[in-house]
Design a protein around this motif. Structure first.
Motif, PDB file in Angstrom:
ATOM      1  N   GLY A   1       0.828  -1.214   0.000  1.00  0.00           N
ATOM      2  CA  GLY A   1       0.000   0.000   0.000  1.00  0.00           C
ATOM      3  C   GLY A   1       0.857   1.257   0.000  1.00  0.00           C
ATOM      4  O   GLY A   1       2.057   1.225  -0.301  1.00  0.00           O
ATOM      5  N   GLY A   2       0.238   2.390   0.366  1.00  0.00           N
ATOM      6  CA  GLY A   2       0.939   3.671   0.326  1.00  0.00           C
ATOM      7  C   GLY A   2       1.959   3.809   1.443  1.00  0.00           C
ATOM      8  O   GLY A   2       1.917   3.075   2.426  1.00  0.00           O
TER       9      GLY A   2
ATOM     10  N   GLY B   1      -2.390  -1.388   5.135  1.00  0.00           N
ATOM     11  CA  GLY B   1      -3.677  -0.800   5.482  1.00  0.00           C
ATOM     12  C   GLY B   1      -4.831  -1.774   5.303  1.00  0.00           C
ATOM     13  O   GLY B   1      -4.639  -2.998   5.311  1.00  0.00           O
ATOM     14  N   ASP B   2      -6.027  -1.219   5.113  1.00  0.00           N
ATOM     15  CA  ASP B   2      -7.229  -2.066   5.040  1.00  0.00           C
ATOM     16  C   ASP B   2      -7.129  -3.097   3.925  1.00  0.00           C
ATOM     17  O   ASP B   2      -7.468  -4.272   4.126  1.00  0.00           O
ATOM     18  N   GLY B   3      -6.648  -2.682   2.752  1.00  0.00           N
ATOM     19  CA  GLY B   3      -6.505  -3.627   1.636  1.00  0.00           C
ATOM     20  C   GLY B   3      -5.505  -4.723   1.965  1.00  0.00           C
ATOM     21  O   GLY B   3      -5.771  -5.920   1.806  1.00  0.00           O
ATOM     22  N   THR B   4      -4.358  -4.308   2.471  1.00  0.00           N
ATOM     23  CA  THR B   4      -3.292  -5.264   2.816  1.00  0.00           C
ATOM     24  C   THR B   4      -3.793  -6.292   3.827  1.00  0.00           C
ATOM     25  O   THR B   4      -3.505  -7.489   3.716  1.00  0.00           O
TER      26      THR B   4
ATOM     27  N   HIS C   1      -1.943  -9.036  -5.522  1.00  0.00           N
ATOM     28  CA  HIS C   1      -2.179 -10.046  -4.474  1.00  0.00           C
ATOM     29  C   HIS C   1      -2.743 -11.307  -5.127  1.00  0.00           C
ATOM     30  O   HIS C   1      -3.869 -11.308  -5.622  1.00  0.00           O
TER      31      HIS C   1
ATOM     32  N   ASN D   1      -8.570   0.706  -5.630  1.00  0.00           N
ATOM     33  CA  ASN D   1      -9.022   1.918  -4.930  1.00  0.00           C
ATOM     34  C   ASN D   1      -9.387   2.992  -5.948  1.00  0.00           C
ATOM     35  O   ASN D   1      -8.692   3.156  -6.957  1.00  0.00           O
TER      36      ASN D   1
ATOM     37  N   ARG E   1       0.991  -1.593  -4.930  1.00  0.00           N
ATOM     38  CA  ARG E   1      -0.457  -1.843  -4.880  1.00  0.00           C
ATOM     39  C   ARG E   1      -0.753  -2.932  -5.907  1.00  0.00           C
ATOM     40  O   ARG E   1      -0.030  -3.119  -6.874  1.00  0.00           O
ATOM     41  N   GLY E   2      -1.847  -3.657  -5.703  1.00  0.00           N
ATOM     42  CA  GLY E   2      -2.212  -4.741  -6.622  1.00  0.00           C
ATOM     43  C   GLY E   2      -1.311  -5.959  -6.416  1.00  0.00           C
ATOM     44  O   GLY E   2      -0.523  -6.017  -5.469  1.00  0.00           O
TER      45      GLY E   2
ATOM     46  N   SER F   1      -4.833  -1.641  -6.913  1.00  0.00           N
ATOM     47  CA  SER F   1      -5.487  -2.382  -5.826  1.00  0.00           C
ATOM     48  C   SER F   1      -6.998  -2.266  -5.896  1.00  0.00           C
ATOM     49  O   SER F   1      -7.708  -2.825  -5.062  1.00  0.00           O
TER      50      SER F   1
ATOM     51  N   LYS G   1      -1.228  -0.340   9.172  1.00  0.00           N
ATOM     52  CA  LYS G   1      -0.561   0.877   8.710  1.00  0.00           C
ATOM     53  C   LYS G   1      -1.516   1.678   7.845  1.00  0.00           C
ATOM     54  O   LYS G   1      -2.145   1.125   6.948  1.00  0.00           O
ATOM     55  N   THR G   2      -1.720   2.909   8.152  1.00  0.00           N
ATOM     56  CA  THR G   2      -2.442   3.788   7.239  1.00  0.00           C
ATOM     57  C   THR G   2      -2.279   5.215   7.699  1.00  0.00           C
ATOM     58  O   THR G   2      -2.536   5.533   8.863  1.00  0.00           O
TER      59      THR G   2
ATOM     60  N   LYS H   1      -6.854  -7.245   4.373  1.00  0.00           N
ATOM     61  CA  LYS H   1      -7.782  -8.197   3.728  1.00  0.00           C
ATOM     62  C   LYS H   1      -6.954  -9.273   3.030  1.00  0.00           C
ATOM     63  O   LYS H   1      -7.283 -10.462   3.070  1.00  0.00           O
ATOM     64  N   GLY H   2      -5.870  -8.845   2.404  1.00  0.00           N
ATOM     65  CA  GLY H   2      -4.953  -9.809   1.772  1.00  0.00           C
ATOM     66  C   GLY H   2      -4.336 -10.739   2.803  1.00  0.00           C
ATOM     67  O   GLY H   2      -4.193 -11.946   2.577  1.00  0.00           O
TER      68      GLY H   2
ATOM     69  N   TYR I   1       3.139  -7.424  -2.022  1.00  0.00           N
ATOM     70  CA  TYR I   1       2.667  -8.813  -2.179  1.00  0.00           C
ATOM     71  C   TYR I   1       3.251  -9.500  -3.407  1.00  0.00           C
ATOM     72  O   TYR I   1       3.587 -10.682  -3.368  1.00  0.00           O
TER      73      TYR I   1
HETATM   74  N1  ATP Z   1      -9.787  -7.496  -0.768  1.00  0.00           N
HETATM   75  C1  ATP Z   1      -8.499  -7.808  -0.920  1.00  0.00           C
HETATM   76  N2  ATP Z   1      -8.093  -9.109  -0.902  1.00  0.00           N
HETATM   77  C2  ATP Z   1      -6.788  -9.418  -1.064  1.00  0.00           C
HETATM   78  N3  ATP Z   1      -5.813  -8.518  -1.256  1.00  0.00           N
HETATM   79  C3  ATP Z   1      -6.156  -7.216  -1.291  1.00  0.00           C
HETATM   80  C4  ATP Z   1      -7.503  -6.794  -1.135  1.00  0.00           C
HETATM   81  N4  ATP Z   1      -7.529  -5.435  -1.217  1.00  0.00           N
HETATM   82  C5  ATP Z   1      -6.264  -5.044  -1.426  1.00  0.00           C
HETATM   83  N5  ATP Z   1      -5.435  -6.100  -1.466  1.00  0.00           N
HETATM   84  C6  ATP Z   1      -3.989  -6.069  -1.696  1.00  0.00           C
HETATM   85  O1  ATP Z   1      -3.371  -5.371  -0.607  1.00  0.00           O
HETATM   86  C7  ATP Z   1      -2.312  -4.548  -1.070  1.00  0.00           C
HETATM   87  C8  ATP Z   1      -2.461  -3.135  -0.587  1.00  0.00           C
HETATM   88  O2  ATP Z   1      -3.789  -2.663  -0.789  1.00  0.00           O
HETATM   89  P1  ATP Z   1      -4.096  -1.105  -0.999  1.00  0.00           P
HETATM   90  O3  ATP Z   1      -3.316  -0.604  -2.168  1.00  0.00           O
HETATM   91  O4  ATP Z   1      -5.551  -0.943  -1.023  1.00  0.00           O
HETATM   92  O5  ATP Z   1      -3.430  -0.403   0.244  1.00  0.00           O
HETATM   93  P2  ATP Z   1      -3.792  -0.468   1.778  1.00  0.00           P
HETATM   94  O6  ATP Z   1      -3.207  -1.674   2.378  1.00  0.00           O
HETATM   95  O7  ATP Z   1      -5.254  -0.295   1.955  1.00  0.00           O
HETATM   96  O8  ATP Z   1      -2.977   0.764   2.334  1.00  0.00           O
HETATM   97  P3  ATP Z   1      -3.309   2.322   2.175  1.00  0.00           P
HETATM   98  O9  ATP Z   1      -4.716   2.455   1.684  1.00  0.00           O
HETATM   99  O10 ATP Z   1      -3.126   2.860   3.542  1.00  0.00           O
HETATM  100  O11 ATP Z   1      -2.310   2.841   1.247  1.00  0.00           O
HETATM  101  C9  ATP Z   1      -2.299  -4.668  -2.584  1.00  0.00           C
HETATM  102  O12 ATP Z   1      -1.234  -5.502  -2.956  1.00  0.00           O
HETATM  103  C10 ATP Z   1      -3.647  -5.264  -2.921  1.00  0.00           C
HETATM  104  O13 ATP Z   1      -3.600  -6.101  -4.065  1.00  0.00           O
END
Ligand code: ATP
Ligand code: F6P
Ligand code: MG
Length: 495
Positions: free
Chosen positions: A100-101, A189-192, A167, A341, A164-165, A339, A217-218, A194-195, A133
């Protein structure tokens, strides 16, 4: 005590409405794992500490403002070292990934994970996964030792890279298995997270002895449950420099307007706290609070009034604010990042242009507007002292938990205590500024800006944010430090 278990959360209930939302353990799906005495027992730095090992029944309440008759409520397992560990030092093969960021403090967390593994548990195999990832399956790993990470906390960014992306759960777990990794530390963060939850599920399905641990982390502070996210404090502090500059520019000319755009995709915590800290801001616009430009009670009217009264003004706008007002001009195909977003348009530039156009058209008031966009500057810096300490505790807690055999959790600060929180509590929703709470009211009374809400919008906001359970009188407030929504309020003294 009643028990209820699914793979990501173990709910244990007790007397007087006590609920423990416990985290998974390797024992849940691998029986008869050997245990070892915690090597910290003989570590001179810790052996003198009274009650250094966490009691097996120690838990931390999520809500600390309670009525005499109210149920004890949700608790989380207290973080920290346990008497027994589930990994022998030589057996540990850990990896760290950042996704993520960027956020101030990433390098501090990496440093302290490595140093905790080495110095507390004698584990010496620690890898950095290169570039988020996708690095699991497309890049060589980076060897991390205390020497390599020695002074990285003084630098911004992440020494192991991020992305980002990319995963791909199955490829990631294949790589974990192929490399013989048995502790995975995932910072994001939230995406990470979930991964991370998906990785945990797959690891468990394959029956692997691998602890999967998240460190939230966010910079946006949009992760629920925890008091605040690391780096947030640093970001708010750095934002002061931009606001100061905007104020100096604005007050040095006639009818000067300074506009500062700050990060905050879906939540306006950075803008809100930076505004409250500065006292020079006359208007703060955040994604959670809709606003309008024209007509009575609108932004243009407020700008005109403020300039007439004070001769200058400062506007802070979160990047996600007012996106609905400019979404018509979004270029097709550029809407999502890798990702998934939503890509945001530059609302700071847009609002600056709209203000300039409005006053030029009316030819009534000549104003000088300066737009400052410090967005990446507030997240690309090293963490401040407070965040450094916070990162250290988060990392140490994460390591203690993995060594004790816990998995599928994030370490996190809840009411000032380090805890282990199940992934699904962290990923189920985003933390947002609650505009019907006292913290936002404090901001409105500090800036004197209009709320931009008519009676209809106000009723809707109250309806939307109505807490699921009855609250104490006047409890519909946010924690001054975390900005958490009402169902998670714990610090009565901040309201
Ligand atoms: N629903 C999901 N299931 C699996 N992997 C995910 C999912 N959403 C995001 N990811 C993976 O998590 C990683 C980070 O996600 P994202 O870019 O949304 O950042 P983040 O972790 O939310 O952090 P931030 O928003 O603070 O920058 C990416 O590699 C993305 O592919
Ligand atoms: O330009 P990038 O790296 O995709 O990051 C921008 C986003 O990342 C964040 O810093 C964290 O989600 C947001 O505030 C911001 O919208
Ligand atoms: Mg995110």
């Amino acid at each position: 005590m009643g028990d209820e278990t699914n793979s990501q959360i173990k709910v244990v209930s007790g007397p007087a409405g006590y609920v423990l939302q416990d985290v998974p353990h390797l024992n849940d799906y691998i029986p008869d794992l050997p245990t070892y005495p915690n090597p910290l027992r003989s570590n001179p730095a810790y052996s003198v500490v009274k009650q250094y090992f966490v009691h097996v029944d120690d838990t931390v309440p999520q809500k600390i403002v309670v009525h005499k008759e109210s149920p004890r409520g949700i608790h989380f397992r207290r973080a920290g070292p346990r008497q027994k560990v589930y990994f022998d030092a030589d057996e540990v093969h850990a990896c760290i990934v950042t996704c993520g960021g960027l956020c101030p403090g990433l390098n501090t967390v990496i440093r302290e994970l490595v140093c905790s593994l080495y110095h507390m548990y004698g584990a010496t195999k620690v890898l950095g996964i290169d570039g988020g990832y996708r690095g699991f399956y497309s890049r060589n790993s980076i060897t991390l030792t205390p020497k390599v990470v020695n002074d990285i906390h003084k630098r911004g960014g992440t020494i192991i890279g991020t992305s980002r992306g990319g995963h791909d759960t199955s490829k990631i777990v294949d790589s974990i298995q192929d490399r013989g990794i048995n502790q995975v530390y995932i910072i994001g963060g939230d995406g990470t997270l979930k991964g991370a939850a998906a990785i945990f599920e797959e690891v468990r399905r394959r029956g692997l002895k691998v602890a999967v641990v998240g460190i939230p982390k966010t910079i946006d502070n949009d992760i629920p449950v925890i008091d605040r996210s690391f780096g947030f404090d640093t970001a708010v502090e750095e934002a002061q420099r931009a606001i100061n500059a905007a104020h100096v520019e604005a007050e040095s000319v006639e009818n000067g307007v300074g506009v500062v755009k700050l990060m905050g995709r879906y939540s306006g915590f950075i803008a809100m706290y930076a505004t409250l800290a500065s006292r020079d801001v006359d208007c703060c616009l955040i994604p959670e609070s809709p606003f309008f430009l024209e007509g009575k009670g609108g932004l243009f009217e407020y700008v005109e009034k403020t300039l007439k009264e004070n001769g200058h003004m400062v506007i802070v706008i979160a990047e996600g604010a007012g996106q609905e007002l400019l979404s018509g001009s979004l270029q097709p195909g550029a809407e999502k990042d890798p990702s998934g977003n939503r890509q945001l348009q530059d609302v700071g530039l847009w609002i600056s242009n709209r203000i300039k156009e409005h006053f030029a058209k009316r030819n009534k008031m000549v104003l000088t507007l300066k737009y400052i966009d410090p967005t990446y500057m507030i997240r690309a810096i090293p963490s401040n002292a407070a965040d450094n300490v916070y990162c250290t505790l988060l990392a140490q807690s994460a390591v203690h938990g993995a060594m004790a055999g816990y998995t599928g959790y994030t370490s996190g600060l809840v009411n000032g205590r380090q805890t282990y929180i199940p992934f699904n509590r962290i990923t189920e929703r985003q933390n947002k500024v609650v505009i019907t709470d006292r913290m936002w009211a404090r901001l409105l009374s500090s800036t004197n800006q209009p709320s931009f809400l008519g009676p209809k919008e106000m009723a809707e906001a109250i309806k939307e944010e109505e807490p699921p359970t009855g609250l104490l009188d006047g409890e519909n407030c946010q924690d001054a430090h975390s900005g958490k929504p009402p169902d998670e309020i714990e610090h009565s003294n901040t309201c």
